[in-house]
Design a protein around this motif. Structure first.
Motif, PDB file in Angstrom:
ATOM      1  N   ALA A 142       0.858  -1.182   0.000  1.00 14.01           N
ATOM      2  CA  ALA A 142       0.000   0.000   0.000  1.00 14.01           C
ATOM      3  C   ALA A 142       0.890   1.226   0.000  1.00 14.01           C
ATOM      4  CB  ALA A 142      -0.908   0.004   1.218  1.00 14.01           C
ATOM      5  N   ILE A 143       0.376   2.294  -0.564  1.00  8.75           N
ATOM      6  CA  ILE A 143       1.080   3.559  -0.486  1.00  8.75           C
ATOM      7  C   ILE A 143       0.224   4.493   0.353  1.00  8.75           C
ATOM      8  CG2 ILE A 143       0.083   4.157  -2.744  1.00  8.75           C
ATOM      9  CD1 ILE A 143       3.272   5.755  -1.744  1.00  8.75           C
ATOM     10  N   VAL A 144       0.854   5.186   1.273  1.00 10.43           N
ATOM     11  CA  VAL A 144       0.141   6.160   2.091  1.00 10.43           C
ATOM     12  C   VAL A 144       0.709   7.539   1.782  1.00 10.43           C
ATOM     13  CG1 VAL A 144      -0.397   6.920   4.409  1.00 10.43           C
ATOM     14  CG2 VAL A 144      -0.269   4.477   3.895  1.00 10.43           C
ATOM     15  N   VAL A 145      -0.127   8.420   1.290  1.00  8.55           N
ATOM     16  CA  VAL A 145       0.308   9.778   0.959  1.00  8.55           C
ATOM     17  C   VAL A 145      -0.388  10.739   1.908  1.00  8.55           C
ATOM     18  CG1 VAL A 145       0.501  11.499  -0.870  1.00  8.55           C
ATOM     19  CG2 VAL A 145       0.442   9.073  -1.447  1.00  8.55           C
ATOM     20  N   PRO A 146       0.365  11.612   2.561  1.00  6.93           N
ATOM     21  CA  PRO A 146      -0.284  12.547   3.479  1.00  6.93           C
ATOM     22  C   PRO A 146      -1.078  13.612   2.710  1.00  6.93           C
ATOM     23  CG  PRO A 146       2.055  13.034   3.327  1.00  6.93           C
ATOM     24  CD  PRO A 146       1.820  11.798   2.509  1.00  6.93           C
ATOM     25  N   LEU A 147      -2.190  14.021   3.299  1.00  8.96           N
ATOM     26  CA  LEU A 147      -2.923  15.179   2.799  1.00  8.96           C
ATOM     27  C   LEU A 147      -2.597  16.322   3.747  1.00  8.96           C
ATOM     28  CD1 LEU A 147      -6.347  13.403   2.144  1.00  8.96           C
ATOM     29  CD2 LEU A 147      -4.578  13.966   0.477  1.00  8.96           C
ATOM     30  N   ARG A 148      -2.129  17.422   3.198  1.00 11.26           N
ATOM     31  CA  ARG A 148      -1.626  18.499   4.055  1.00 11.26           C
ATOM     32  C   ARG A 148      -2.329  19.810   3.790  1.00 11.26           C
ATOM     33  NH1 ARG A 148       2.804  17.016   6.623  1.00 11.26           N
ATOM     34  NH2 ARG A 148       4.127  15.379   5.767  1.00 11.26           N
ATOM     35  N   ILE A 149      -2.551  20.575   4.867  1.00 11.21           N
ATOM     36  CA  ILE A 149      -2.911  21.982   4.722  1.00 11.21           C
ATOM     37  C   ILE A 149      -1.738  22.753   5.286  1.00 11.21           C
ATOM     38  CG2 ILE A 149      -4.498  23.821   5.414  1.00 11.21           C
ATOM     39  CD1 ILE A 149      -6.719  21.801   5.557  1.00 11.21           C
ATOM     40  N   GLY A 150      -0.983  23.396   4.416  1.00  8.48           N
ATOM     41  CA  GLY A 150       0.270  24.017   4.846  1.00  8.48           C
ATOM     42  C   GLY A 150       1.188  22.923   5.376  1.00  8.48           C
ATOM     43  N   ASP A 151       1.640  23.074   6.625  1.00 12.64           N
ATOM     44  CA  ASP A 151       2.536  22.078   7.208  1.00 12.64           C
ATOM     45  C   ASP A 151       1.795  21.006   7.991  1.00 12.64           C
ATOM     46  OD1 ASP A 151       4.781  23.240   6.215  1.00 12.64           O
ATOM     47  OD2 ASP A 151       5.175  24.465   8.000  1.00 12.64           O
ATOM     48  N   GLU A 152       0.489  21.179   8.110  1.00 15.57           N
ATOM     49  CA  GLU A 152      -0.291  20.308   8.970  1.00 15.57           C
ATOM     50  C   GLU A 152      -0.803  19.091   8.193  1.00 15.57           C
ATOM     51  OE1 GLU A 152      -4.633  20.676  11.238  1.00 15.57           O
ATOM     52  OE2 GLU A 152      -3.848  22.290   9.981  1.00 15.57           O
ATOM     53  N   ALA A 153      -0.501  17.871   8.682  1.00 14.89           N
ATOM     54  CA  ALA A 153      -1.063  16.664   8.064  1.00 14.89           C
ATOM     55  C   ALA A 153      -2.488  16.508   8.569  1.00 14.89           C
ATOM     56  CB  ALA A 153      -0.233  15.444   8.429  1.00 14.89           C
ATOM     57  N   VAL A 154      -3.465  16.600   7.679  1.00 13.20           N
ATOM     58  CA  VAL A 154      -4.863  16.534   8.097  1.00 13.20           C
ATOM     59  C   VAL A 154      -5.498  15.199   7.753  1.00 13.20           C
ATOM     60  CG1 VAL A 154      -5.273  19.017   8.002  1.00 13.20           C
ATOM     61  CG2 VAL A 154      -5.602  17.634   5.946  1.00 13.20           C
ATOM     62  N   GLY A 155      -4.788  14.381   7.013  1.00 14.96           N
ATOM     63  CA  GLY A 155      -5.359  13.092   6.646  1.00 14.96           C
ATOM     64  C   GLY A 155      -4.385  12.309   5.792  1.00 14.96           C
ATOM     65  N   VAL A 156      -4.801  11.109   5.423  1.00 12.26           N
ATOM     66  CA  VAL A 156      -3.969  10.295   4.540  1.00 12.26           C
ATOM     67  C   VAL A 156      -4.815   9.729   3.408  1.00 12.26           C
ATOM     68  CG1 VAL A 156      -2.269   9.619   6.260  1.00 12.26           C
ATOM     69  CG2 VAL A 156      -4.345   8.248   5.966  1.00 12.26           C
ATOM     70  N   LEU A 157      -4.159   9.556   2.284  1.00  8.49           N
ATOM     71  CA  LEU A 157      -4.740   8.833   1.159  1.00  8.49           C
ATOM     72  C   LEU A 157      -3.996   7.514   1.088  1.00  8.49           C
ATOM     73  CD1 LEU A 157      -6.323   8.557  -1.541  1.00  8.49           C
ATOM     74  CD2 LEU A 157      -4.457   9.811  -2.621  1.00  8.49           C
ATOM     75  N   LEU A 158      -4.764   6.416   1.131  1.00  7.74           N
ATOM     76  CA  LEU A 158      -4.156   5.095   1.168  1.00  7.74           C
ATOM     77  C   LEU A 158      -4.606   4.320  -0.061  1.00  7.74           C
ATOM     78  CD1 LEU A 158      -3.853   3.245   4.498  1.00  7.74           C
ATOM     79  CD2 LEU A 158      -4.169   1.944   2.420  1.00  7.74           C
ATOM     80  N   ALA A 159      -3.658   3.798  -0.836  1.00 13.56           N
ATOM     81  CA  ALA A 159      -3.997   3.021  -2.025  1.00 13.56           C
ATOM     82  C   ALA A 159      -3.296   1.677  -1.943  1.00 13.56           C
ATOM     83  CB  ALA A 159      -3.563   3.770  -3.278  1.00 13.56           C
ATOM     84  N   ALA A 160      -4.012   0.611  -2.288  1.00 11.61           N
ATOM     85  CA  ALA A 160      -3.429  -0.720  -2.115  1.00 11.61           C
ATOM     86  C   ALA A 160      -3.737  -1.628  -3.293  1.00 11.61           C
ATOM     87  CB  ALA A 160      -3.953  -1.362  -0.836  1.00 11.61           C
ATOM     88  N   VAL A 161      -2.824  -2.539  -3.590  1.00  9.58           N
ATOM     89  CA  VAL A 161      -3.049  -3.554  -4.620  1.00  9.58           C
ATOM     90  C   VAL A 161      -3.713  -4.767  -3.976  1.00  9.58           C
ATOM     91  CG1 VAL A 161      -1.116  -2.792  -6.016  1.00  9.58           C
ATOM     92  CG2 VAL A 161      -0.774  -4.570  -4.313  1.00  9.58           C
ATOM     93  N   PRO A 162      -4.423  -5.612  -4.763  1.00 10.16           N
ATOM     94  CA  PRO A 162      -5.110  -6.769  -4.182  1.00 10.16           C
ATOM     95  C   PRO A 162      -4.106  -7.802  -3.662  1.00 10.16           C
ATOM     96  CG  PRO A 162      -5.798  -6.363  -6.472  1.00 10.16           C
ATOM     97  CD  PRO A 162      -4.590  -5.547  -6.226  1.00 10.16           C
ATOM     98  N   ALA A 163      -4.552  -8.608  -2.686  1.00  9.57           N
ATOM     99  CA  ALA A 163      -3.747  -9.730  -2.228  1.00  9.57           C
ATOM    100  C   ALA A 163      -3.461 -10.612  -3.435  1.00  9.57           C
ATOM    101  CB  ALA A 163      -4.498 -10.518  -1.160  1.00  9.57           C
ATOM    102  N   GLY A 164      -2.248 -11.123  -3.529  1.00 10.22           N
ATOM    103  CA  GLY A 164      -1.910 -11.983  -4.653  1.00 10.22           C
ATOM    104  C   GLY A 164      -1.344 -11.221  -5.829  1.00 10.22           C
TER     105      GLY A 164
END
Lengths: 391, 391
Positions: A142-164
């Motif tokens: 999975a890749i986790v990319v931070p969502l930021r407002i200025g310097d503040e991390a307000v959330g994450v975007l998480l993307a993943a490939v299927p098992a296998g």
């Protein structure tokens, strides 16, 4: 046919390989452009945040062929904690999906809590160290990319490939990053929009409070009427935007009392006919104050008619029944209830049950019976809730 | 060496041609991605619209090698008429540039006025029919893409190739269209943001007006103080955001009078010591009302101290000189001026010149001399302006 010279076959092979390579790159670039074009059209600050985030995840999943994509917001000023997950239909049913959501949520929440977020573009390696039970069982990468407002991390975007499937490549990582950029700007714009919108309410609340403060007998009255009206609106299953208007109408319903002299408002004894007339002008005075505020124009009917009676014997218009705007009928009930319940100087703090009884006795004459029923239901539910809490 | 078979040379040539073609397409796709990535980071609703539009034009010019790109907004609720032009440095100086801007503006304005806008992706053919003098003399081809909020055309994005260059290709047209999408969403978000922000001001103005209405002698006082304070702020060249705070502070400076009984506010005769004390509580009362409104917290010092005197003999804190917050010193001057000028019951409508003289006599004692000088300058300028209009 002569065999081809080695250098010619080599060049031809090289050219074909280059073509293949370029064709893949071109596909990826078009994929990214398609995702970005679709995304940009959705980033309107007026839309519910969950919807926008879900659309972004769905676009990423569809465009990049992921197992799932999720956004987890941490909350904070102007942003509500949110989990938006998009999965292809194949994966969307069954216990696996529910478990997946719980895992994403846990992983992302932990990432936000610890402040540890994978560097954009890298693979989130220690998934199992962060999420219990193991996210790794369901997805290898999975890749986790931070969502930021200025310097503040307000959330994450998480993307993943299927098992296998094979490991997440730098292509998917780049796509996730590419989506995170506009999404972060959207979240910032949304926060600014929310704050601007809340400012108007804050101003109204403060001023209503200052006006209420003039009369100790009615302190907090406008805010209570606002909360009670909102509860009735929800009980009647009015649409959220309408409930919101009802809440605001409750807040401002007595603004017109600004124009009634204190000597009359605070008078202890019996009022003269002229003094009564002055008080009965307050709905129209409220409308006069609010008329200049274009976005609040749809509150005017509720403010103007909150002292009408179901039997037509109220004021200022003397209209009755369904001719009284719905919001005004709701305000009429909760306004009378709160006045009865809180005006100790007249009623010595009548108990809730007694006040409700009084309201019910006037259903059909002063009040719309349907609204009385809804109001009584909200009060009984809250009474049950309070007894449960006390038990 | 044997000559190569025809089919082999053909395949090699085909492969090379395909490679060239794909390489161009890939360059274009990357160009578009670069423009979009850069653009998306700039679309924050808090930024000045002109800046955002200029950045978008500059990105398009740099990315697509255009002669210039321009956005012309038509105005309308929440959007100011705007012209933003970006040109490469080479073209940015001299009379040609100024003429170009005037032409773009004329062409775009006419497009907006007539409702005729070239279909996205097509070349704007009858440029000379729309714009006089002829835009065609300066550029052989331009694409005009409408910027829309819903169904409403709110502006145009105009992109043009330099004179002497070949006609605008579908590539530049596609890029302009690609930029117009996110830009349109930005304009919609910006409009919503502006409206939300204006709502709070509208609420304040309405309520201040209602409060002012209680005392005929001071009707309109808060709004006039707000306008005068703003003019002084601009005269002192304070930053725009600070001038805006000053304007709001002027609007709410007397809110605390809500807490002063009307019997005192409207009393014609001499006030008792107790009544004076009640009036002198109004700055603190104003602060108490506003304290709950977090985004207005930076107005509090101006509201609290607008009755301090430069010589330290004012209230509530008795501070003097530079210790009095700048905005409070400004409000002190314009508040006194408006009270003098408008309170006919006390001063029989003293003429502007007489009031200014009175203010100047108190520079250094009641007022900060620097601010008195700035205020007198704004008043003299507006007097000159009025005489010119009358002449």
């Amino acid at each position: 046919m002569n065999p081809l010279p080695h250098e010619v076959t080599a060049e031809l092979e090289g050219c074909r390989a280059e073509l293949d390579h370029m064709s893949v790159e071109l596909d990826q670039a078009y994929e990214e452009l398609t995702i970005l074009h679709r995304l940009s059209a959705t980033l309107r600050v007026e839309r519910p945040v969950e919807e926008v985030l879900h659309d972004a995840c769905a676009g990423l999943v569809a465009g990049a062929g992921l197992a799932f994509a999720a956004v987890r917001l941490a909350g904070g000023a102007g942003l509500m904690p949110t989990l938006a997950v998009a999965e292809p239909e194949a994966a969307a049913d069954g216990a696996g999906s529910a478990r997946l959501r719980a895992l994403v949520d846990a992983a992302a929440a932990e990432l936000l809590a610890t402040g540890y977020v994978a560097v954009p573009g890298s693979i989130l390696e220690p998934v199992d160290a962060l999420a219990r039970p193991r996210l790794a069982e369901l997805t290898p990468a999975a890749i986790v990319v931070p969502l930021r407002i200025g310097d503040e991390a307000v959330g994450v975007l998480l993307a993943a490939v299927p098992a296998g499937a094979e490991l997440l490549s730098s292509v998917e990582a780049k796509l996730a990053e590419s989506v995170a950029g506009p999404l972060s700007i959207f979240l910032e714009n949304r926060r600014l929009f929310e704050r601007a919108r809340e400012l108007a309410t804050a101003v109204l609340v403060s001023l209503v409070r200052a006006i209420d403060a003039k009369d100790p007998a009615t302190r907090g009255h406008s805010e209570r009427v606002s909360a009670l009206a909102r509860a009735v609106g929800e009980e009647l299953k009015l649409p959220p935007a309408e409930v919101d208007r009802l809440r605001l109408a409750g807040l401002v319903h007595d603004l017109g009392k600004l124009g009634v002299p204190e000597s009359i408002l605070l008078k202890k004894g019996k009022l003269t006919d002229e003094e009564f007339a002055a008080i009965r002008r307050h709905p129209q005075a409220g409308v006069d104050i609010l008329r200049g505020i274009e976005p609040l124009a749809d509150l005017l009917p509720a403010v103007l008619h909150h002292h009408e009676r179901y039997d037509g014997r109220g004021y200022p218009a003397g209209i009755g029944g369904e001719a009284i705007p719905l919001h005004a009928r709701i305000l009429g009930v909760v306004d009378a209830f709160d006045a009865m319940h809180s005006r100790r100087s007249y009623h010595e703090g009548a108990a809730v049950a007694a006040c409700l009884g009084e309201i019910e006795r006037n259903a059909g004459s002063q009040f719309d019976p349907r609204i009385v029923a809804a109001f009584v239901a909200t009060q009984q539910r809250s009474a049950v809730g309070q007894r449960r809490l006390a038990a």
